[in-house]
Design an enzyme around this catalytic site. Structure first.
Site, PDB file in Angstrom:
ATOM      1  N   ALA A  67       0.839  -1.214   0.000  1.00 21.52           N
ATOM      2  CA  ALA A  67       0.000   0.000   0.000  1.00 21.52           C
ATOM      3  C   ALA A  67       0.870   1.259   0.000  1.00 21.52           C
ATOM      4  O   ALA A  67       0.569   2.226  -0.697  1.00 21.52           O
ATOM      5  CB  ALA A  67      -0.951  -0.007   1.193  1.00 21.52           C
ATOM      6  N   ASP A 126      -0.981  -8.361  -3.548  1.00 16.41           N
ATOM      7  CA  ASP A 126      -1.216  -7.240  -2.627  1.00 16.41           C
ATOM      8  C   ASP A 126      -1.058  -5.899  -3.346  1.00 16.41           C
ATOM      9  O   ASP A 126      -1.766  -4.934  -3.044  1.00 16.41           O
ATOM     10  CB  ASP A 126      -0.279  -7.336  -1.406  1.00 16.41           C
ATOM     11  CG  ASP A 126       1.162  -7.690  -1.779  1.00 16.41           C
ATOM     12  OD1 ASP A 126       1.447  -7.906  -2.983  1.00 16.41           O
ATOM     13  OD2 ASP A 126       2.002  -7.743  -0.870  1.00 16.41           O
TER      14      ASP A 126
END
Ligand code: MEV
Length: 321
Positions: free
Chosen positions: A111, A152
């Site tokens: 992220a 991810d």
């Protein structure tokens, strides 16, 4: 100044096998990581990452190629890869902010990497597509930690709930509204690289057996995709239990995970499994609305901590102000 934020993730099905080309399913969660970036008039990059105890870490642009401390590695490697590809070198002030603790294994590295590159592309007016953002972010994650399927990274960029194949070969949204999920944290921090390495050693030692397990997991993922799309949660729960059996055969579960999973299933969950690399971190369960409170209490009674997360949320975005 530009600020970008990206969501954390939860693996629903297919961990480990996805590293070897089988598909997985991941959902983005509403615990976001944000990165604010401004240009500086000198040749320095200054990083502040309070959640990692990084204060005014200073490095000159010329030294971006070197090795960086783990706490700043993703941000600095992202900046390096951005400059290598798009030019426009400049001193930078970079500040990160996390809404979640990295201990839960929600994917703060991916992220923060995605948010950094998104913020840089906005700051320097570089138009990059989602796939280009994926490629440069995935390269950054591999440069720093060597292993990973990129699921991810895809989740941080595209958000929602994705059917994913390694390296972004397939990134397909499974269109749904919500997932009746419960997340239980074991209290044990797991190290993804160690677990990925353990599985690769097993594969080397028992190639046929382990490849077979990967195939079985891949099959479960394909079936789960349809169950999720049609919101057939009890059937998806059954498949979670099946997936968990194969993860146990890969020896990536742990006594804490097993305890929370058993307690959740015994108290009415449709199914439960570990989520992510295993060894600790979080387990997930699917349960009906009526059973949510009972299952959550059972997970807590077995030593877990319930983490409240919204799933299926938006991917990376520029934040105003
Ligand atoms: C870790 O969260 C999931 C793994 O499949 C590794 C990866 O896909 O990068 C074990």
């Amino acid at each position: 100044m530009v600020k970008a934020s990206a969501p954390g993730k939860l693996m629903l099905f297919g961990e480990h096998a996805v590293v070897y080309g089988r598909p997985c399913i991941v959902t983005a969660v509403n615990h976001r990581m944000s990165v604010s970036i401004d240009k500086r008039n000198d040749e320095n990059i200054i990083v502040n990452a309070p959640e990692m105890n990084v204060r005014d870490y200073k490095i000159s642009i010329d030294n971006l190629n070197g090795k960086h401390p783990r706490e700043t590695a993703f941000v600095l490697t992202a900046a390096k890869n951005f400059f290598d590809k798009y030019g426009r070198e400049s001193g930078l002030d970079i500040k990160t902010h996390s809404e979640f603790s990295s201990k839960f294994g929600f994917g703060s590295s991916s992220a923060v990497t995605v948010s950094t590159i998104k913020a840089l592309s906005e700051l320097f007016g570089a138009k990059i597509s989602k796939k280009e953002l994926f490629d440069i972010s995935y390269k950054t994650v591999l440069d720093v930690q060597r292993v990973g399927s990129g699921f991810d990274v895809a989740s941080a960029i595209y958000g929602r709930t994705l059917y994913f194949i390694k390296g972004g070969k397939t990134i397909e949204e499974i269109k749904i509204k919500e997932i009746p999920i419960i997340v239980g944290y074991t209290g044990v921090k797991a190290d993804t690289s160690t677990l990925v390495k353990r599985v690769s050693e097993k594969l080397e030692a028992e190639n046929e057996k382990i490849s077979n397990i990967f195939d079985k997991i891949g099959n479960i993922v394909i079936q789960s995709k349809e169950k999720i799309r049609k919101s057939k949660w009890s059937e998806a729960g059954f498949l979670m239990n099946e997936n968990q059996k194969y993860l146990e055969m890969l020896e990536v579960s742990s006594p804490e995970l097993d305890r929370l999973i058993a307690s959740s299933n015994k108290n009415g969950a449709y199914g439960s499994k570990l989520s992510g690399a295993g060894g600790g971190d979080c387990m997930i369960a699917l349960a009906s609305k009526e059973n949510t409170a009972i299952v959550s209490a059972a997970i807590e009674k077995a030593g877990g901590t319930i983490i409240y997360v919204g799933t299926n949320v938006e991917g990376v975005r520029i934040e105003e102000g």
